[in-house]
Design a protein around this motif. Structure first.
Motif, short mmCIF file in Angstrom:
data_model
loop_
_atom_site.label_atom_id
_atom_site.label_comp_id
_atom_site.label_asym_id
_atom_site.label_seq_id
_atom_site.Cartn_x
_atom_site.Cartn_y
_atom_site.Cartn_z
N GLU A 1 -4.34 -7.02 -1.70
CA GLU A 1 -4.86 -8.30 -1.18
C GLU A 1 -5.07 -9.29 -2.32
O GLU A 1 -4.80 -10.50 -2.17
CB GLU A 1 -6.18 -8.05 -0.45
N GLU B 1 0.82 -1.20 0.00
CA GLU B 1 0.00 0.00 0.00
C GLU B 1 0.86 1.26 0.00
O GLU B 1 0.44 2.32 -0.48
CB GLU B 1 -0.92 0.00 1.22
N TYR C 1 -5.87 -1.16 -1.07
CA TYR C 1 -5.87 -2.40 -0.27
C TYR C 1 -6.39 -3.59 -1.06
O TYR C 1 -5.85 -4.70 -0.96
CB TYR C 1 -6.72 -2.17 0.99
#
Length: 444
Positions: A161, A151, A157
């Motif tokens: 992920e 990040e 995010y």
């Protein structure tokens, strides 16, 4: 049969023989008849012709026949080929692991699919990110993972992920390919190397100390290329003065000690007993590097140090001041962290070979900690043997402190006996030894 018939047959045979006899002008000429010319060579002539053949051609013909009849027979080149499936051989495991050393071919991977795991299953690195089965089953896998995102690099995010999940799935798939990537009949598919294959040979204190002195001797020879002592940064728990105090008295930079199978009994003198041997004087830079598994390279390059367990190389010139007086590229050399993370010199799980993934690494001793413990144990045994031999020599020597008594004097002898008996009684009381009761005399 009548005599007349026999006579006619003999005459007929003589007529036939006269046709095949040589002429009288050539009595020494070997027999060559018209029958041989018309009907071919006789069996005798064939035997003579076969005997005149070259023996070497017959031998070569035999070899060719044997080669055709037995296609699986081994020749000299095949017999010299080493077997490829040797999961118990540590040297062959290290040979496979060394193929992953080049940074232009292999980059660090997660521990589940690291180069150690591939080498344990019989894979070698043959091209960029490509591993191939050493057994020749045809298995080949290209190991590529997407770059990790953070990040902090400006990615949101969700994207970070998603990339992490993709990497985890690929790692699991490659972990399966460690086994499934081999051919159906490949033995590496059924069995790989044991977990202890990467363990350092440090259980024998004599062997460990001998290897330490060999590495130290090699590094002392390139002392001019070593960085300064202040540059070397060992772990905080490493006490160099305490370690040097446990070294054998003959530890130096000349050559490794010769191992002996027969135990040597120390012969201490009273002066040696009172004044213990002083620790040897060592080059601390070379000693710390050798203690943490570093050694010179196989080609003895003066500016390089390498580890034979993880094949990491150190450019020592980067830690030395330049010729123009400018400082080196790096101002400190952390001898432990420069190893690969899976190296048994710093990895307790790799050194023990029995640790589980849930075990804490701090609980399992790594290679340099095992070596330090071996030095301490050897030092304690050496000091105990010296002390016991010295005390035994002192006890066996006649004491001049006590007064010598004359055995001819009865009073003195009785007093000495009473003293000895009192000592024995006190010893029995301490050991709770019960004296046997005397039997009462039988009444008349």
């Amino acid at each position: 049969m009548s005599y007349a018939v026999e006579t006619k047959k003999r005459k007929f045979q003589r007529v036939l023989d006269s046709l095949t006899k040589p002429s009288s002008a050539e009595p020494s000429k070997p027999p060559t008849t018209a029958r041989e010319q018309l009907h071919g060579e006789s069996s005798a002539a064939k035997k003579i012709r076969l005997s005149d053949r070259d023996d070497s051609s017959l031998a070569s013909a035999r070899r060719s026949i044997l080669k055709v009849g037995r296609p699986s027979s081994r020749d000299s080149s095949t017999s010299s080929t080493r077997p490829s499936f040797v999961p118990w051989d540590r040297e062959r495991f290290l040979e496979r692991l060394e193929t992953f050393r080049r940074v232009d071919r292999w980059s660090p991977k997660p521990s589940a699919i690291s180069e150690v795991e591939w080498a344990k299953r019989g894979w070698i690195c043959t091209d960029k990110s490509r591993v191939t089965c050493v057994g020749g089953c045809g298995g080949s896998v290209v190991v590529k993972l997407p770059d990790e995102l953070d990040e902090l690099d400006g990615y949101d995010y969700d994207k970070v992920e998603e990339r992490r999940q993709v990497r985890d799935q690929l790692v699991d798939e490659y972990a399966n390919r460690l086994v499934q990537g081999h051919g159906e009949s490949c033995p590496w598919r059924n069995k790989g190397c044991d977990a202890t294959i990467h363990r350092l040979a440090l259980s024998n204190a004599d062997v460990a100390i001998s290897a330490l002195q060999t590495r130290y001797s090699n590094l002392v020879k390139i002392a001019d290329s070593l960085p300064a002592e202040t540059i070397i940064q060992p772990p905080e728990s490493f006490n160099i003065e305490e370690i040097i105090s446990t070294l054998p008295p003959k530890f130096d930079g000349t050559e490794a000690p010769v191992e002996t199978t027969e135990p040597q009994t120390p012969q201490p003198t009273e002066e040696a007993h009172e004044n213990p041997p002083t620790p040897p004087v060592v080059n601390k830079t070379a000693f710390v590097l050798a203690f943490f598994g570093w050694d010179t390279t196989a080609e003895k390059a003066p500016g390089l140090a390498s580890c034979s367990a993880c094949f990491r190389r150190l450019g020592l010139w980067m830690y030395k001041p330049k010729e123009n007086g400018d400082p080196g590229i790096y101002d400190s050399l952390e001898v432990a962290t420069e190893h690969m993370e899976y190296c048994p010199w710093i990895n307790g799980k790799a050194q023990s070979g029995t640790g589980r993934a849930s075990d804490k690494q701090a609980v399992l001793p790594n290679g340099w900690e095992v070596l330090a413990q071996a030095l301490r144990v050897k030092h304690r045994r050496r000091m105990r043997a010296t002390t016991s031999a010295g005390s035994r020599a002192v006890s066996e020597s006649p004491s001049l402190d006590g007064s010598l008594f004359d055995e001819s004097n009865d009073d003195t002898k009785k007093a000495s006996d009473r003293e000895w008996w009192s000592k024995i009684l006190r010893m029995r009381q301490m050991l709770n030894v019960k004296t046997p009761k005397k039997r009462s005399a039988a009444s008349p």
